[in-house]
Write an enzyme that holds these catalytic residues in place. Structure first.
Site, PDB file in Angstrom:
ATOM      1  CG  ASP A 149      -2.120   0.827   1.286  1.00 50.28           C
ATOM      2  OD1 ASP A 149      -2.506   1.423  -0.101  1.00 50.28           O
ATOM      3  OD2 ASP A 149      -2.877   1.060   2.055  1.00 50.28           O
ATOM      4  CG  HIS A 160      -0.503   2.297  -9.230  1.00 48.36           C
ATOM      5  ND1 HIS A 160      -0.313   1.931  -8.108  1.00 48.36           N
ATOM      6  CD2 HIS A 160      -1.516   2.804  -9.890  1.00 48.36           C
ATOM      7  CE1 HIS A 160      -1.581   2.399  -7.589  1.00 48.36           C
ATOM      8  NE2 HIS A 160      -2.409   2.900  -8.721  1.00 48.36           N
ATOM      9  CG  LEU A 179       8.597 -17.286  -3.539  1.00 46.88           C
ATOM     10  CD1 LEU A 179       8.490 -17.370  -2.186  1.00 46.88           C
ATOM     11  CD2 LEU A 179       9.068 -15.673  -3.917  1.00 46.88           C
ATOM     12  CD  GLU A 221       2.656 -13.295  15.781  1.00 45.25           C
ATOM     13  OE1 GLU A 221       2.648 -11.797  16.306  1.00 45.25           O
ATOM     14  OE2 GLU A 221       2.367 -14.311  16.548  1.00 45.25           O
TER      15      GLU A 221
HETATM   16  C1  IPE Z   1      -5.697  -2.785  -0.261  1.00 45.96           C
HETATM   17  O1  IPE Z   1      -5.068  -1.290  -0.527  1.00 45.96           O
HETATM   18  C2  IPE Z   1      -5.589  -3.210  -1.466  1.00 45.96           C
HETATM   19  C3  IPE Z   1      -4.146  -3.477  -2.127  1.00 45.96           C
HETATM   20  C4  IPE Z   1      -3.277  -3.325  -1.700  1.00 45.96           C
HETATM   21  C5  IPE Z   1      -4.326  -4.071  -3.563  1.00 45.96           C
HETATM   22  P1  IPE Z   1      -6.079  -0.206  -0.645  1.00 45.96           P
HETATM   23  O2  IPE Z   1      -5.586   1.217  -0.909  1.00 45.96           O
HETATM   24  O3  IPE Z   1      -7.202  -0.491  -1.607  1.00 45.96           O
HETATM   25  O4  IPE Z   1      -7.106  -0.186   0.690  1.00 45.96           O
HETATM   26  P2  IPE Z   1      -8.097   0.797   1.428  1.00 45.96           P
HETATM   27  O5  IPE Z   1      -9.191   1.087   0.566  1.00 45.96           O
HETATM   28  O6  IPE Z   1      -7.123   2.081   1.686  1.00 45.96           O
HETATM   29  O7  IPE Z   1      -8.225   0.064   2.781  1.00 45.96           O
HETATM   30  C1  IPE Z   2      -1.415   0.237  -3.344  1.00 46.31           C
HETATM   31  O1  IPE Z   2      -1.371   1.616  -3.358  1.00 46.31           O
HETATM   32  C2  IPE Z   2      -1.771  -0.312  -4.742  1.00 46.31           C
HETATM   33  C3  IPE Z   2      -3.057  -0.556  -4.968  1.00 46.31           C
HETATM   34  C4  IPE Z   2      -4.048  -0.726  -4.292  1.00 46.31           C
HETATM   35  C5  IPE Z   2      -3.556  -1.006  -6.550  1.00 46.31           C
HETATM   36  P1  IPE Z   2      -2.563   2.497  -3.423  1.00 46.31           P
HETATM   37  O2  IPE Z   2      -2.728   2.837  -4.888  1.00 46.31           O
HETATM   38  O3  IPE Z   2      -3.515   2.150  -2.699  1.00 46.31           O
HETATM   39  O4  IPE Z   2      -1.951   3.797  -2.810  1.00 46.31           O
HETATM   40  P2  IPE Z   2      -2.289   5.072  -1.856  1.00 46.31           P
HETATM   41  O5  IPE Z   2      -2.984   4.163  -0.629  1.00 46.31           O
HETATM   42  O6  IPE Z   2      -3.680   5.538  -2.388  1.00 46.31           O
HETATM   43  O7  IPE Z   2      -1.340   5.902  -1.462  1.00 46.31           O
HETATM   44 MG    MG Z   3      -4.083   2.354  -0.685  1.00 44.12          MG
END
Ligand code: IPE
Ligand code: IPE
Ligand code: MG
Length: 247
Positions: A21, A38, A132, A208
């Protein structure tokens, strides 16, 4: 001593799951569009996969796209789908070199045809690799998975393939998309968010949990070592007392 040297090699988790994330915020901090984050996230995926493979970790599961992520702006969803296609093309060599087998969980049919084909080709190409197992959770959510499992159980009971009295925890695990894969001992989430976001709810029952503030595109080898070291310092009690565990 390097962080890697501090790890106790025979106490590594078999399965590490990661909620990757923070890509959007990483890009925004640099005045760029979210998709830029991304793209840079791919480097972190490569480095994490290589590190896990080198350490001899057996399973790495990465949450790459949730069911809920379909609700993002179409431009971002489209960009993520094209990135997936180009990344699989460019990274298949890395997977082969590191003896990594690709696997996916999630509603594959909801992905664009081109993505499905790339994934299937790469899964096929890497199927004989014995190191893996890298599982990408794509168009995945835990509630979706649990609903699918319920439907299959109900159908199997109706078809007399399954006796209600035989339903136990192992059997439920076998109805999940992760059947055959041990539950993750460690779940990592980056970017300072403290939630599960519909990821592996059944499988994480006794994992964990490790949260760090690093935004996913910045996640590197040492960050994985730090998480693993933290894991090795935990006492996993599974409901017992500390004294019972130490015996
Ligand atoms: C969770 O991240 C999904 C992925 C990492 C693919 P999000 O950024 O979508 O989660 P929320 O919406 O903040 O909880
Ligand atoms: C995680 O990063 C990747 C996906 C959910 C596809 P985010 O796109 O959720 O990035 P933030 O959380 O908005 O910074
Ligand atoms: Mg996110």
């Amino acid at each position: 001593m390097s962080l890697k040297d501090e790890l106790i090699k025979d106490r590594l988790p078999k399965h590490v799951a990661i909620i990757m994330d923070g890509n959007g915020r990483w890009a925004k901090k640099r005045g760029n569009a979210r998709v830029f984050g991304h793209k840079h996230g791919v480097t972190a995926v490569r480095e994490t996969t290589e590190t896990a493979a080198e350490l001899g970790i057996e399973y790495l599961t990465l949450y790459a796209f949730s069911t809920e992520n379909w609700n993002r702006p179409k431009t971002e969803v489209d960009a993520l789908m094209s990135l997936l296609v180009s990344t699989i093309s460019s990274e298949t060599g890395t997977l082969m070199k590191n003896n990594v087998r690709l696997n996916t969980i999630g509603c594959k049919e909801s992905l664009p045809k081109g993505v499905q084909k790339k994934l299937n080709d790469c899964i096929e190409k890497t199927s004989a690799n014995s190191g893996l197992t890298l599982t990408l959770a794509l168009s995945y959510s835990s509630r979706w998975e649990i609903i699918e499992a319920f439907k299959k159980v109900a159908q199997d009971v109706k078809d007399n393939q399954l006796d209600v009295d035989d339903i136990d925890a192992d059997m439920v695990s076998n109805y999940m998309t992760t059947a055959g894969i041990p539950d993750p001992e460690l779940m990592i989430r980056t970017s300072g968010e403290y939630r599960i976001s519909n990821f592996l709810l059944w499988q994480l029952a006794y994992s964990e949990l490790y949260f760090c503030d690093i935004l996913w595109p910045d996640f590197r080898r040492d960050d994985l070592y730090r998480a693993l070291l933290d894991f090795q310092g935990r006492e996993r009690r599974f409901g017992k007392t500390g004294d019972q565990i130490k015996k």
